[in-house]
Design a protein around this motif. Structure first.
Motif, PDB file in Angstrom:
ATOM      1  N   LYS A 169      -8.255  -4.921  -4.941  1.00 32.65           N
ATOM      2  CA  LYS A 169      -8.111  -3.782  -4.039  1.00 32.65           C
ATOM      3  C   LYS A 169      -7.775  -2.499  -4.783  1.00 32.65           C
ATOM      4  O   LYS A 169      -8.339  -1.434  -4.501  1.00 32.65           O
ATOM      5  CB  LYS A 169      -7.030  -4.081  -2.997  1.00 32.65           C
ATOM      6  N   TYR A 170      -6.847  -2.581  -5.749  1.00 31.20           N
ATOM      7  CA  TYR A 170      -6.356  -1.362  -6.395  1.00 31.20           C
ATOM      8  C   TYR A 170      -6.973  -1.087  -7.760  1.00 31.20           C
ATOM      9  O   TYR A 170      -6.739  -0.037  -8.351  1.00 31.20           O
ATOM     10  CB  TYR A 170      -4.826  -1.414  -6.499  1.00 31.20           C
ATOM     11  N   THR A 180      -8.898   2.146  -7.675  1.00 30.83           N
ATOM     12  CA  THR A 180      -8.228   3.382  -7.266  1.00 30.83           C
ATOM     13  C   THR A 180      -6.994   3.718  -8.097  1.00 30.83           C
ATOM     14  O   THR A 180      -6.526   4.846  -8.091  1.00 30.83           O
ATOM     15  CB  THR A 180      -7.777   3.288  -5.791  1.00 30.83           C
ATOM     16  N   HIS A 181      -6.456   2.729  -8.817  1.00 30.74           N
ATOM     17  CA  HIS A 181      -5.251   2.920  -9.621  1.00 30.74           C
ATOM     18  C   HIS A 181      -5.455   2.326 -11.015  1.00 30.74           C
ATOM     19  O   HIS A 181      -6.363   1.521 -11.233  1.00 30.74           O
ATOM     20  CB  HIS A 181      -4.041   2.220  -8.981  1.00 30.74           C
ATOM     21  N   HIS A 219       0.832  -1.208   0.000  1.00 33.81           N
ATOM     22  CA  HIS A 219       0.000   0.000   0.000  1.00 33.81           C
ATOM     23  C   HIS A 219       0.867   1.258   0.000  1.00 33.81           C
ATOM     24  O   HIS A 219       0.559   2.227  -0.716  1.00 33.81           O
ATOM     25  CB  HIS A 219      -0.930   0.005   1.217  1.00 33.81           C
ATOM     26  N   MET A 235       2.119   1.555  -3.598  1.00 35.88           N
ATOM     27  CA  MET A 235       1.091   1.994  -4.539  1.00 35.88           C
ATOM     28  C   MET A 235       0.753   3.469  -4.341  1.00 35.88           C
ATOM     29  O   MET A 235       0.549   4.215  -5.307  1.00 35.88           O
ATOM     30  CB  MET A 235      -0.162   1.139  -4.381  1.00 35.88           C
ATOM     31  N   THR A 236       0.707   3.888  -3.089  1.00 36.05           N
ATOM     32  CA  THR A 236       0.430   5.297  -2.794  1.00 36.05           C
ATOM     33  C   THR A 236       1.532   6.195  -3.319  1.00 36.05           C
ATOM     34  O   THR A 236       1.274   7.245  -3.925  1.00 36.05           O
ATOM     35  CB  THR A 236       0.263   5.492  -1.274  1.00 36.05           C
ATOM     36  N   LYS A 257       1.489   6.582  -7.211  1.00 34.92           N
ATOM     37  CA  LYS A 257       0.432   7.488  -7.666  1.00 34.92           C
ATOM     38  C   LYS A 257       0.778   8.939  -7.339  1.00 34.92           C
ATOM     39  O   LYS A 257       0.539   9.842  -8.147  1.00 34.92           O
ATOM     40  CB  LYS A 257      -0.888   7.083  -7.011  1.00 34.92           C
TER      41      LYS A 257
END
Length: 520
Positions: free
Chosen positions: A224-225, A228-229, A192, A195-196, A199
C-alpha cells in the motif's frame, strides 16, 4: 540522513536527517546540531549546552570524567565530578561511548544488542521500562553503530493497538494498552493516519522501517505505502537481501549460476516468500528470462506440506506464485527427496526441523549441500552448525540466523556463517538517505546483496564462510550504501544532486563517528 520507524507488536522506526549543507564532506542536520564527521569539532554557538547536573544527566552530551578542567569551570561541573580526568576509552556509559564501545567490539556485542538477545528484550520490555525513549538496545542503535546514521536522526516508534494475550491483559504491571487488538478498518485507519502524519512532518525523504508486523499486515502495508512513501520492511526485504547475498557468494564454492540451482524453503511466511521473490528477481535480471519462469526453480513447504497447484484455492495470496505443478507432499523429508534441492532454507520459526534424515538426504545428492537455518533465536534454529557438519561428514556449507560457535569435526575447524540482517539494513538505510532517495525499488535490494557478496574474500571462502566478518562492518556498510545510492541515481529516484563522484568516500564521510566534542 532520514528517519527510520520501528515496530514492536506493530511498531515502526524513523530515520530523519535531511542534510542542508556539507562541511568537509560531512553532513549537517537541520538544527546544525553536529556533523557526521565531527571528530574534535567544537559545538556551534547555535546549540545551547546545559550546565552542571543536567549536562551530566544528558547521554547525548555527557563525557563523564573526560571533561577538561576548562570545561568543568565553564559548565559548573566542579564538585560534581571526581578530580581525575580520564580519556574516552575508560568512560561510564553515555551515548557516544555506547556507540564507540559497540563499533570497537561489534562481533562480541552484536549478539547482546541484537539477535538473539533482542527478542527477549522485546518480550520483557514492560518489566525493564525506564523512561520513554523508545527501545534503546534495538535495531536503531545498529543503524548508528554499523551504518553511521547519527542517533539524533533516528526515532523509534511503537504503535500499540492492544493485545490478545490474556496473561498480559490480566497483569497489573503490564504497561501496554489493556484492550483487545484493533483489527480491520480501525487498524488500517490508524496506520494511515500515522503514515500521513510522518510524511507531513518529515517530508518525502523520511525513511520508515516496519518491523515485526504480522504477515498479513506486513505485506499489505508494504504494497500500500511502497508507491507513496519511502518504506522498508526489514523482515521481508532486509532478510531477503542478506540471504540473496549469501547465495551469490556461495556460488564461488558451489559453482554455476543462481539459475543452475534448485531451492527448497521450510516456511512460507513473510521472510520465506520475501527471500524467494528476491532470488527469482535476481535470476530473472541475470538470465533475462520472465520472473514467472524463475519462480519454478523455488519450492516452499508450509505447515500443510509442499505448496503445489492443487492447493492454490486455499492459499494466502502471497503463497500463490509458489504453487507449482507437483503431486501433494506432506513432509519436509518427502519434499527434499522429491525436489532434490541444492539449497535448503529454513524460515519456519520452528526449531529442530532440519532432522538428521533431512540433512543426510541433502548430502546424498549434493557434493556441497547449502544449509541455511535462518530462524531466531538460537533455540528455534532448524538445526545447529554442529549437526549440519556432522550429518554431512563436513560437506555442508552452513549459515544461520543466530550465531553459532566454531565447530571442530574430524580434526578440521569449521566456521559457520550468520545470515544476519545487520549486514544489510544499516548500509541500505545510509545509502537511501545520503542520496535523498524518495522510494525503495527492488533493484536497490539486489544492489545491496551484490555489494555484500563482493565483500567476501578468498580467505573467508577457504573457511567455508559465505559472509564477511562483522569486524569490517563499517567498511561493508559504506560499500552497500554506495551501491544502493548508485542504483537510486541510475533509476532516477535520488534527489541529492549533483551525484557525488566517489560514492564510497561520500558514504564514509557521512558516517557518524562517536568521538567526544569540545565545549566552549
Amino acid at each position: 540522513m532520514e528517519s527510520t520507524l520501528k515496530d514492536m507488536r506493530d511498531g515502526v522506526s524513523v530515520l530523519d536527517m535531511d542534510p542542508k549543507s556539507t562541511v568537509g564532506g560531512g553532513v549537517e542536520d537541520v538544527y546544525g546540531e553536529d556533523y557526521a564527521t565531527e571528530d574534535q569539532l567544537v559545538t556551534p554557538w547555535t546549540v545551547s549546552v546545559a550546565s552542571g547536573y543536567s549536562l551530566l544527566r544528558d547521554p547525548h552530551h555527557n563525557k563523564g570524567l573526560a571533561f577538561t578542567e576548562k570545561e568543568r569551570d565553564a559548565h559548573y561541573l566542579r564538585g560534581l565530578l571526581p578530580p581525575a580526568i580520564i580519556s574516552q576509552e575508560l568512560q561510564e556509559r553515555n551515548e557516544r561511548l555506547f556507540y564507540k564501545l559497540l563499533i570497537d567490539n561489534v562481533e562480541e556485542l552484536l549478539p547482546v544488542v541484537y539477535t538473539p538477545t533482542v527478542g527477549e528484550a522485546c518480550q520483557k520490555y514492560g518489566s525493564i521500562f525506564r523512561r520513554p525513549q523508545g527501545l534503546y538496545i534495538r535495531k536503531l542503535s545498529l543503524y548508528t553503530a554499523l551504518g553511521g546514521v547519527r542517533p539524533s536522526a533516528c526515532l523509534p516508534i511503537t504503535i500499540d493497538v492492544g493485545t490478545n494475550n490474556e496473561t498480559l491483559l490480566k497483569d497489573e504491571f503490564y504497561i501496554g494498552l489493556k484492550q483487545k487488538r484493533a483489527t480491520g478498518k480501525e487498524y488500517y485507519d490508524l496506520l494511515h493516519e500515522f503514515m500521513t502524519a510522518v510524511k507531513q512532518n518529515y517530508g518525502e525523504k523520511v525513511l520508515i522501517q516496519f518491523e515485526d508486523f504480522a504477515n498479513h499486515n506486513a505485506f499489505e502495508l508494504l504494497a500500500k505505502y511502497g508507491t507513496t512513501h519511502l518504506v522498508f520492511n526489514d523482515d521481508i526485504q532486509g532478510t531477503a537481501s542478506v540471504v540473496l547475498a549469501g547465495l551469490i557468494a556461495s556460488l564461488k564454492l558451489l559453482g554455476g549460476t543462481l539459475a543452475d540451482h534448485t531451492y527448497l524453503f521450510l516456511g512460507a511466511g513473510e521472510a520465506g516468500t520475501g527471500i524467494a521473490e528476491l532470488i527469482a528477481l535476481e535470476m530473472s535480471r541475470k538470465t533475462k528470462a520472465p520472473i514467472e519462469e524463475m519462480r519454478k526453480k523455488i519450492w516452499l513447504v508450509d505447515s500443510k506440506g509442499l505448496i503445489v497447484s492443487s492447493r492454490k484455492e486455499s492459499l494466502q495470496h502471497f503463497k500463490k506464485p509458489w504453487a507449482h505443478e507437483h503431486e501433494p507432499v506432506k513432509t519436509l523429508l518427502e519434499a527434499v527427496k522429491a525436489i532434490k534441492p541444492t539449497v535448503l532454507i529454513g524460515t519456519s520459526g520452528v526449531g529442530k526441523t532440519f532432522t538428521k534424515e533431512v540433512i543426510e538426504a541433502m548430502a546424498s545428492f549434493n557434493e556441497r549441500p547449502l544449509i541455511l537455518a535462518l530462524s531466531n533465536p538460537t533455540s528455534q534454529s532448524e538445526c545447529t552448525a554442529e549437526e549440519a557438519y556432522a550429518w554431512t561428514q563436513g560437506k555442508a556449507i552452513f549459515a544461520s540466523g543466530s550465531p553459532f560457535d566454531r565447530v571442530e569435526y574430524n580434526g578440521k575447524l569449521y566456521v559457520p556463517g550468520q545470515a544476519n540482517n545487520a549486514y544489510i539494513f544499516p548500509g541500505f538505510g545510509l545509502g537511501v538517505v545520503m542520496s535523498g532517495t524518495i522510494r525503495v525499488h527492488d533493484d536497490m535490494l539486489l544492489a545491496a546483496s551484490e555489494a555484500l557478496a563482493n565483500q567476501v574474500t578468498q580467505e573467508n571462502f577457504d573457511k567455508g564462510l559465505i559472509y564477511p566478518p562483522f569486524t569490517n562492518i563499517r567498511k561493508i556498510s559504506a560499500n552497500i550504501a554506495a551501491n544502493v545510492a548508485a542504483k537510486a541515481y541510475e533509476l532516477g529516484l535520488a534527489t541529492r544532486l549533483p551525484r557525488p563522484e566517489n560514492l564510497v568516500k561520500y558514504a564514509e564521510s557521512c558516517m557518524y563517528t562517536p568521538v567526544y566534542r569540545n565545549y566552549r
